[in-house]
Design a protein around this motif. Sequence first.
Motif, PDB file in Angstrom:
ATOM      1  N   VAL B  13       0.856  -1.190   0.000  1.00  6.57           N
ATOM      2  CA  VAL B  13       0.000   0.000   0.000  1.00  6.57           C
ATOM      3  C   VAL B  13       0.890   1.238   0.000  1.00  6.57           C
ATOM      4  CG1 VAL B  13      -1.825  -1.193   1.277  1.00  6.57           C
ATOM      5  CG2 VAL B  13      -0.145   0.185   2.521  1.00  6.57           C
ATOM      6  N   PHE B  14       0.273   2.379  -0.302  1.00  5.95           N
ATOM      7  CA  PHE B  14       0.989   3.640  -0.222  1.00  5.95           C
ATOM      8  C   PHE B  14       0.778   4.255   1.150  1.00  5.95           C
ATOM      9  CE2 PHE B  14       2.857   4.187  -4.295  1.00  5.95           C
ATOM     10  CZ  PHE B  14       2.032   3.542  -5.203  1.00  5.95           C
ATOM     11  N   LYS B  15       1.750   5.035   1.545  1.00  8.64           N
ATOM     12  CA  LYS B  15       1.679   5.759   2.814  1.00  8.64           C
ATOM     13  C   LYS B  15       0.393   6.572   2.874  1.00  8.64           C
ATOM     14  CE  LYS B  15       4.086   9.505   5.227  1.00  8.64           C
ATOM     15  NZ  LYS B  15       5.247  10.422   5.158  1.00  8.64           N
ATOM     16  N   GLY B  16      -0.288   6.487   4.020  1.00 13.75           N
ATOM     17  CA  GLY B  16      -1.530   7.219   4.201  1.00 13.75           C
ATOM     18  C   GLY B  16      -2.771   6.447   3.792  1.00 13.75           C
ATOM     19  N   ALA B  17      -2.598   5.318   3.118  1.00 19.23           N
ATOM     20  CA  ALA B  17      -3.749   4.502   2.698  1.00 19.23           C
ATOM     21  C   ALA B  17      -4.175   3.599   3.838  1.00 19.23           C
ATOM     22  CB  ALA B  17      -3.366   3.667   1.479  1.00 19.23           C
ATOM     23  N   PRO B  18      -5.439   3.166   3.826  1.00 14.98           N
ATOM     24  CA  PRO B  18      -5.883   2.222   4.867  1.00 14.98           C
ATOM     25  C   PRO B  18      -5.305   0.834   4.605  1.00 14.98           C
ATOM     26  CG  PRO B  18      -7.636   2.617   3.292  1.00 14.98           C
ATOM     27  CD  PRO B  18      -6.521   3.550   2.924  1.00 14.98           C
ATOM     28  N   SER B  55      -5.591  -0.614  21.087  1.00 14.40           N
ATOM     29  CA  SER B  55      -5.087  -0.088  19.821  1.00 14.40           C
ATOM     30  C   SER B  55      -3.609   0.185  20.024  1.00 14.40           C
ATOM     31  CB  SER B  55      -5.827   1.195  19.434  1.00 14.40           C
ATOM     32  OG  SER B  55      -5.223   1.778  18.294  1.00 14.40           O
ATOM     33  N   ILE B  56      -2.789  -0.474  19.235  1.00 16.90           N
ATOM     34  CA  ILE B  56      -1.352  -0.325  19.356  1.00 16.90           C
ATOM     35  C   ILE B  56      -0.804   0.221  18.040  1.00 16.90           C
ATOM     36  CG2 ILE B  56       0.836  -1.486  19.793  1.00 16.90           C
ATOM     37  CD1 ILE B  56      -0.983  -1.514  22.195  1.00 16.90           C
ATOM     38  N   LYS B  57      -0.059   1.307  18.122  1.00 17.25           N
ATOM     39  CA  LYS B  57       0.528   1.940  16.932  1.00 17.25           C
ATOM     40  C   LYS B  57      -0.538   2.223  15.879  1.00 17.25           C
ATOM     41  CE  LYS B  57       5.037  -0.139  17.663  1.00 17.25           C
ATOM     42  NZ  LYS B  57       6.215  -0.818  17.087  1.00 17.25           N
ATOM     43  N   GLY B  58      -1.764   2.491  16.328  1.00 15.87           N
ATOM     44  CA  GLY B  58      -2.851   2.799  15.413  1.00 15.87           C
ATOM     45  C   GLY B  58      -3.550   1.584  14.832  1.00 15.87           C
ATOM     46  N   PHE B  59      -3.094   0.382  15.174  1.00 20.63           N
ATOM     47  CA  PHE B  59      -3.703  -0.845  14.688  1.00 20.63           C
ATOM     48  C   PHE B  59      -4.805  -1.304  15.643  1.00 20.63           C
ATOM     49  CE2 PHE B  59      -1.285  -2.240  11.068  1.00 20.63           C
ATOM     50  CZ  PHE B  59      -0.020  -1.695  11.230  1.00 20.63           C
ATOM     51  N   THR B  60      -5.859  -1.846  15.075  1.00 20.36           N
ATOM     52  CA  THR B  60      -6.916  -2.472  15.847  1.00 20.36           C
ATOM     53  C   THR B  60      -7.281  -3.790  15.173  1.00 20.36           C
ATOM     54  OG1 THR B  60      -8.642  -1.332  14.596  1.00 20.36           O
ATOM     55  CG2 THR B  60      -7.903  -0.298  16.655  1.00 20.36           C
ATOM     56  N   ALA B  61      -7.882  -4.665  15.945  1.00 20.81           N
ATOM     57  CA  ALA B  61      -8.366  -5.930  15.385  1.00 20.81           C
ATOM     58  C   ALA B  61      -9.619  -6.323  16.135  1.00 20.81           C
ATOM     59  CB  ALA B  61      -7.300  -7.014  15.505  1.00 20.81           C
ATOM     60  N   ASP B  62     -10.631  -6.682  15.409  1.00 20.19           N
ATOM     61  CA  ASP B  62     -11.902  -7.081  16.010  1.00 20.19           C
ATOM     62  C   ASP B  62     -12.167  -8.551  15.743  1.00 20.19           C
ATOM     63  OD1 ASP B  62     -13.214  -3.906  15.085  1.00 20.19           O
ATOM     64  OD2 ASP B  62     -12.668  -4.600  17.102  1.00 20.19           O
ATOM     65  N   PHE B  76      -4.497   4.708   8.440  1.00 16.11           N
ATOM     66  CA  PHE B  76      -3.501   5.438   7.644  1.00 16.11           C
ATOM     67  C   PHE B  76      -2.133   4.781   7.819  1.00 16.11           C
ATOM     68  CE2 PHE B  76      -6.621   8.620   6.917  1.00 16.11           C
ATOM     69  CZ  PHE B  76      -7.280   8.839   8.124  1.00 16.11           C
ATOM     70  N   ALA B  77      -1.704   4.036   6.841  1.00 15.70           N
ATOM     71  CA  ALA B  77      -0.443   3.308   6.956  1.00 15.70           C
ATOM     72  C   ALA B  77       0.755   4.249   6.939  1.00 15.70           C
ATOM     73  CB  ALA B  77      -0.317   2.306   5.807  1.00 15.70           C
ATOM     74  N   GLN B  78       1.780   3.878   7.706  1.00  8.82           N
ATOM     75  CA  GLN B  78       3.036   4.610   7.741  1.00  8.82           C
ATOM     76  C   GLN B  78       4.160   3.708   7.230  1.00  8.82           C
ATOM     77  OE1 GLN B  78       2.956   7.882   8.638  1.00  8.82           O
ATOM     78  NE2 GLN B  78       0.752   7.514   8.807  1.00  8.82           N
ATOM     79  N   GLU B  79       5.232   4.314   6.738  1.00  6.59           N
ATOM     80  CA  GLU B  79       6.340   3.514   6.208  1.00  6.59           C
ATOM     81  C   GLU B  79       6.928   2.588   7.264  1.00  6.59           C
ATOM     82  OE1 GLU B  79       7.937   7.267   3.858  1.00  6.59           O
ATOM     83  OE2 GLU B  79       9.154   5.503   3.396  1.00  6.59           O
TER      84      GLU B  79
END
Lengths: 116, 108
Positions: B13-18, B55-62, B76-79
């Motif tokens: 994915v590109f930076k900033g994409a979900p 939520s860790i580093k912006g990640f979540t899981a349900d 929003f993905a980061q490099e």
Amino acid sequence: NAGVTQTPKFRILKIGQSMTLQCTQDMNHNYMYWYRQDPGMGLKLIYYSVGAGITDKGEVPNGYNVSRSTTEDFPLRLELAAPSQTSVYFCASSYLKGVAAYNEQFFGPGTRLTVL
Amino acid sequence: AQRVTQPEKLLSVFKGAPVELKCNYSYSGSPELFWYVQYSRQRLQLLLRHISRESIKGFTADLNKGETSFHLKKPFAQEEDSAMYYCALEGSQGNLIFGKGTKLSVKP
């Protein structure tokens, strides 16, 4: 705290040779595990231990042996190395089992073993 | 049989994409599920566990029991999120049953 340490990092064995992979943890964890990871695959459990003097087989124990004489150490022994044992080996430890809120497994850096 | 399936070997994915990394499991009973991550040249480490609802580093899981899924998401993905991600299920021996992993590559 060094956490979980493994030695060696890399090793090449000839078919039929034997070796011991060392694993030590300094977190006073009761549970320790040995996993292997083949290329492109998930980790598979080889052996585990719930405390000193107690070990049991996992999913893929054939060709391996373990011992747990102390809380800290959990060595994995390969008696007659075979090419099918070429893999990356991970040791892990955790404090509790069955209580997921606390059952975080801490992993060592791995040992990359090649059998030729 | 207890099993974890991660259908994607590689996700780019590109930076900033979900981002959504998929995980499905097979388990009879109440599953305890985890996401582990391995950054380049680092050891495998816990990212999050479903029981904590964190939520860790912006990640979540349900956890979706109906669909037997535990997908990992980040809006929003980061490099620096580039890494191998493993979904894992707690087995009856206290061990972890791992999926094959998904390599996430976040491009600038």
